[in-house]
Design a protein around this motif. Structure first.
Motif, PDB file in Angstrom:
ATOM      1  N   THR A 168      28.784  10.362  -1.903  1.00  0.00           N
ATOM      2  CA  THR A 168      27.752  11.386  -1.884  1.00  0.00           C
ATOM      3  C   THR A 168      27.320  11.698  -3.308  1.00  0.00           C
ATOM      4  N   ILE A 169      26.011  11.618  -3.537  1.00  0.00           N
ATOM      5  CA  ILE A 169      25.460  11.889  -4.864  1.00  0.00           C
ATOM      6  C   ILE A 169      24.503  13.074  -4.726  1.00  0.00           C
ATOM      7  N   TYR A 170      24.816  14.153  -5.439  1.00  0.00           N
ATOM      8  CA  TYR A 170      24.002  15.359  -5.370  1.00  0.00           C
ATOM      9  C   TYR A 170      23.025  15.476  -6.542  1.00  0.00           C
ATOM     10  N   ASN A 171      23.233  14.678  -7.579  1.00  0.00           N
ATOM     11  CA  ASN A 171      22.316  14.668  -8.715  1.00  0.00           C
ATOM     12  C   ASN A 171      21.901  13.232  -8.993  1.00  0.00           C
ATOM     13  N   PRO A 172      20.829  12.757  -8.363  1.00  0.00           N
ATOM     14  CA  PRO A 172      20.466  11.349  -8.463  1.00  0.00           C
ATOM     15  C   PRO A 172      19.578  10.983  -9.655  1.00  0.00           C
ATOM     16  N   MET A 173      19.452  11.876 -10.623  1.00  0.00           N
ATOM     17  CA  MET A 173      18.640  11.553 -11.804  1.00  0.00           C
ATOM     18  C   MET A 173      19.454  10.652 -12.726  1.00  0.00           C
ATOM     19  N   ILE A 183      26.173   5.686   1.965  1.00  0.00           N
ATOM     20  CA  ILE A 183      25.738   6.253   0.687  1.00  0.00           C
ATOM     21  C   ILE A 183      24.784   7.391   1.028  1.00  0.00           C
ATOM     22  N   VAL A 184      25.114   8.577   0.544  1.00  0.00           N
ATOM     23  CA  VAL A 184      24.322   9.764   0.834  1.00  0.00           C
ATOM     24  C   VAL A 184      23.766  10.306  -0.484  1.00  0.00           C
ATOM     25  N   ILE A 185      22.451  10.487  -0.522  1.00  0.00           N
ATOM     26  CA  ILE A 185      21.831  11.000  -1.736  1.00  0.00           C
ATOM     27  C   ILE A 185      21.020  12.237  -1.399  1.00  0.00           C
ATOM     28  N   ASP A 186      21.458  13.352  -1.952  1.00  0.00           N
ATOM     29  CA  ASP A 186      20.724  14.603  -1.780  1.00  0.00           C
ATOM     30  C   ASP A 186      19.775  14.755  -2.965  1.00  0.00           C
ATOM     31  N   GLU A 187      18.710  15.502  -2.780  1.00  0.00           N
ATOM     32  CA  GLU A 187      17.669  15.668  -3.801  1.00  0.00           C
ATOM     33  C   GLU A 187      17.115  14.308  -4.227  1.00  0.00           C
ATOM     34  N   ALA A 188      16.965  13.428  -3.260  1.00  0.00           N
ATOM     35  CA  ALA A 188      16.564  12.045  -3.527  1.00  0.00           C
ATOM     36  C   ALA A 188      15.188  11.927  -4.169  1.00  0.00           C
ATOM     37  N   GLN A 189      14.376  12.956  -4.066  1.00  0.00           N
ATOM     38  CA  GLN A 189      13.056  12.917  -4.696  1.00  0.00           C
ATOM     39  C   GLN A 189      13.172  12.833  -6.218  1.00  0.00           C
ATOM     40  N   LEU A 190      14.333  13.155  -6.763  1.00  0.00           N
ATOM     41  CA  LEU A 190      14.547  13.124  -8.208  1.00  0.00           C
ATOM     42  C   LEU A 190      14.957  11.746  -8.730  1.00  0.00           C
ATOM     43  N   MET A 191      15.224  10.809  -7.837  1.00  0.00           N
ATOM     44  CA  MET A 191      15.648   9.471  -8.276  1.00  0.00           C
ATOM     45  C   MET A 191      14.527   8.774  -9.035  1.00  0.00           C
ATOM     46  N   PRO A 192      14.839   8.197 -10.193  1.00  0.00           N
ATOM     47  CA  PRO A 192      13.842   7.381 -10.879  1.00  0.00           C
ATOM     48  C   PRO A 192      13.488   6.163 -10.012  1.00  0.00           C
ATOM     49  N   PHE A 193      12.272   5.666 -10.154  1.00  0.00           N
ATOM     50  CA  PHE A 193      11.819   4.534  -9.339  1.00  0.00           C
ATOM     51  C   PHE A 193      12.748   3.331  -9.481  1.00  0.00           C
ATOM     52  N   GLU A 194      13.217   3.059 -10.699  1.00  0.00           N
ATOM     53  CA  GLU A 194      14.091   1.896 -10.927  1.00  0.00           C
ATOM     54  C   GLU A 194      15.406   2.054 -10.159  1.00  0.00           C
ATOM     55  N   THR A 195      15.913   3.262 -10.103  1.00  0.00           N
ATOM     56  CA  THR A 195      17.165   3.527  -9.387  1.00  0.00           C
ATOM     57  C   THR A 195      16.937   3.437  -7.884  1.00  0.00           C
ATOM     58  N   GLY A 241      15.692  14.827   0.893  1.00  0.00           N
ATOM     59  CA  GLY A 241      14.921  15.358  -0.219  1.00  0.00           C
ATOM     60  C   GLY A 241      13.750  16.214   0.202  1.00  0.00           C
ATOM     61  N   GLN A 242      13.032  16.652  -0.799  1.00  0.00           N
ATOM     62  CA  GLN A 242      11.851  17.481  -0.613  1.00  0.00           C
ATOM     63  C   GLN A 242      10.636  16.590  -0.362  1.00  0.00           C
ATOM     64  N   PRO A 243       9.510  17.171   0.025  1.00  0.00           N
ATOM     65  CA  PRO A 243       8.324  16.385   0.381  1.00  0.00           C
ATOM     66  C   PRO A 243       7.889  15.344  -0.658  1.00  0.00           C
ATOM     67  N   GLU A 244       8.193  15.561  -1.917  1.00  0.00           N
ATOM     68  CA  GLU A 244       7.842  14.567  -2.948  1.00  0.00           C
ATOM     69  C   GLU A 244       8.512  13.227  -2.680  1.00  0.00           C
TER      70      GLU A 244
END
Length: 172
Positions: A76-81, A128-140, A164-167
């Protein structure tokens, strides 16, 4: 007298951090939880849950993860930046796979593949669980998509849940 004493409460139910123990399951939350359960039991590759801030996505996710059967293991990843390399190393950490700090990307992918194949042989499913996934960089995000290609001839070795959020919808 404070409100805890007045109402006979043993602990504060109104904390800033959502507590899955106080989870009230609305119809929308039930649908999200059903989708998560369907995803893991049907061995789907991806699941995406999108909602506005404050709608309970993280709380539903934590409740779902707290009820996972023993034959499932979750990273689980809560900060995907994270950069792609940081992301892959974080997965190794989350799955408790030992590695050297100067490991190459190729070695990381080999370790992940071997780990996932081993878990499948043991009868366990990896998520693999990613919260706040809208923050992931495109490359990631692209690195994550490539991870979804790890499979046997018959099934995916890892299931991916993005919350994630609508973004996030725009990014996908």
């Amino acid at each position: 007298m404070n409100y805890l004493e007045f109402f006979g409460l043993k602990e504060d139910p109104f904390k800033i951090t959502p507590d899955p123990d106080y989870f009230f399951e609305s119809l929308t939350h039930r649908k999200a939880k059903n989708l998560l359960e369907y995803t893991i039991y049907s061995k789907e590759g991806f699941c995406v849950i999108i909602g506005e801030p404050g709608t309970g996505k993280t709380t539903v996710l934590k409740k779902f993860l707290s009820e996972l059967p023993e034959n499932f293991i979750a990273a689980t990843i809560y900060n995907p930046m994270l950069s792609p390399e940081e992301f892959l190393k974080t997965l190794l950490d989350e799955f408790k796979i030992p590695y050297n700090k100067d490991i190459s990307k190729n070695e990381i992918l080999k370790k992940l593949s071997q780990f996932l194949e081993e878990k499948l042989r043991e009868g366990k499913r990896a998520i693999i669980v990613i919260d706040e996934a809208q923050l992931m960089p495109f490359e990631t995000l692209e690195e994550l998509r490539l991870l979804s290609n790890i499979e046997t001839g018959k099934e995916k070795l890892v299931q991916i849940i993005l919350v994630g959020q609508p973004e996030l919808e725009e990014k996908l």
